[in-house]
Design an enzyme around this catalytic site. Structure first.
Site, short mmCIF file in Angstrom:
data_model
loop_
_atom_site.label_atom_id
_atom_site.label_comp_id
_atom_site.label_asym_id
_atom_site.label_seq_id
_atom_site.Cartn_x
_atom_site.Cartn_y
_atom_site.Cartn_z
CG HIS A 10 46.67 39.69 38.24
ND1 HIS A 10 47.05 39.99 39.51
CD2 HIS A 10 46.46 40.86 37.61
CE1 HIS A 10 47.08 41.31 39.67
NE2 HIS A 10 46.71 41.87 38.52
CG ASP A 11 47.85 36.76 41.54
OD1 ASP A 11 48.51 35.73 41.44
OD2 ASP A 11 48.25 37.87 41.11
N GLY B 290 42.12 41.90 40.08
CA GLY B 290 43.09 40.94 40.59
C GLY B 290 42.98 40.69 42.08
#
Length: 276
Positions: free
Chosen positions: A127-128, A145
């Site tokens: 994520h991100d 992430g």
């Protein structure tokens, strides 16, 4: 409301949820799944059993192989469950078993990939993350992430990238490397814990950097990483070498101007520890 271009070819056994947007000449194979908030650009191909879900946009020409899950929810205990996004550029290929997560509620809410990236079997993007273009993730690469990977980076099989790590353009990471610190552009990194084994000269040549400039980069590299005081050495090298090479300027800017709290991966850091 679902918007499906008339030229799209969708197998009757595929599932396309109401609300999805399907571009021209898209091909969706049997037992593939497309979520309600997905946008597939023109000429996207989803093979059988491919999954694209979440608030996800795939650019034109992307290909998703069987059992890949693109746009899955972030694997973060801090995520509050709100809708977050995954944006993918043009002509990216996701081989079998690849997973790419959307952003998280606590990390900017977006995962972004550029153009012409190749993600080989069972690789993962957390994520991100922010990935540039023309990147290769070999089999079983794991990117935690919030990591940033710049253009033309090659990550060899089984490499593990710690969350929040930044990897500079045209760097090469060896197989099974465990990367816990940032990597400068054009570096060649190996081992676990990872240390810098030199410069990615082949990558520099492929980028069109001539022999004379490569020689300057090597001199600057030696000056920066000799004596253990990397930041001080980099400041001095900026005065001495920056006007001689765009590649050197890129390396120095990465070292001196980067954001984030990770240290630098340095030569021999597996044995001595990073001093940056």
């Amino acid at each position: 409301m679902t918007r499906i271009a008339s030229s799209a070819v969708i197998d009757k056994r595929a599932v396309v949820e109401d609300g999805a947007t399907i571009g021209e000449n898209v091909k969706i194979g049997p037992l593939a799944y497309v979520g309600a908030d997905v946008v597939l650009g023109d000429n996207v191909t989803l093979m059988h059993h491919a999954i694209v879900e979440g608030v996800t946009e795939l650019g034109a020409g992307c290909t998703v192989f069987p059992m890949a899950v693109i746009g899955g929810a972030p694997q973060s205990v801090r995520h509050d469950g709100s809708a977050t996004r995954l944006i993918v550029g043009r002509n990216c290929t996701f081989r079998e078993g690849v997973t790419v997560n959307t952003g998280s509620s606590h990390g900017g809410a977006e995962t972004i990939l550029g153009d012409d990236n190749l993600l080989l079997a069972n690789s993962h993007v957390g994520h991100d993350c922010r990935l540039g273009s023309n990147i290769i993730l070999s089999n079983n690469v794991m990117i935690g992430g919030h990591a940033t990977v710049h253009d033309r980076v090659i990550l060899s099989g089984g490499a593990a990238i710690h969350q929040f790590v930044q990897i500079g353009r045209q760097a090469f990471v060896g197989g099974l490397a465990g990367v816990v610190n940032d990597i400068i552009p054009y570096a060649m990194v190996v081992d676990n814990p990872a240390f810098m084994g030199g410069l990615n000269v082949v990558g520099m040549q492929r980028a069109g950097i001539g022999r004379d400039e490569i020689h300057v980069v090597r001199k600057a590299y030696q000056a920066i990483f000799s004596g253990g005081q990397v930041l001080e050495n980099a400041k001095a090298a900026r005065e001495e070498f920056a006007d001689q090479s765009a590649a050197v300027r890129e390396i120095l800017d990465f070292i001196l101007d980067r954001d984030g709290d990770r240290a630098l991966t340095t030569p021999g850091s597996r044995r001595r520890g990073s001093t940056a």
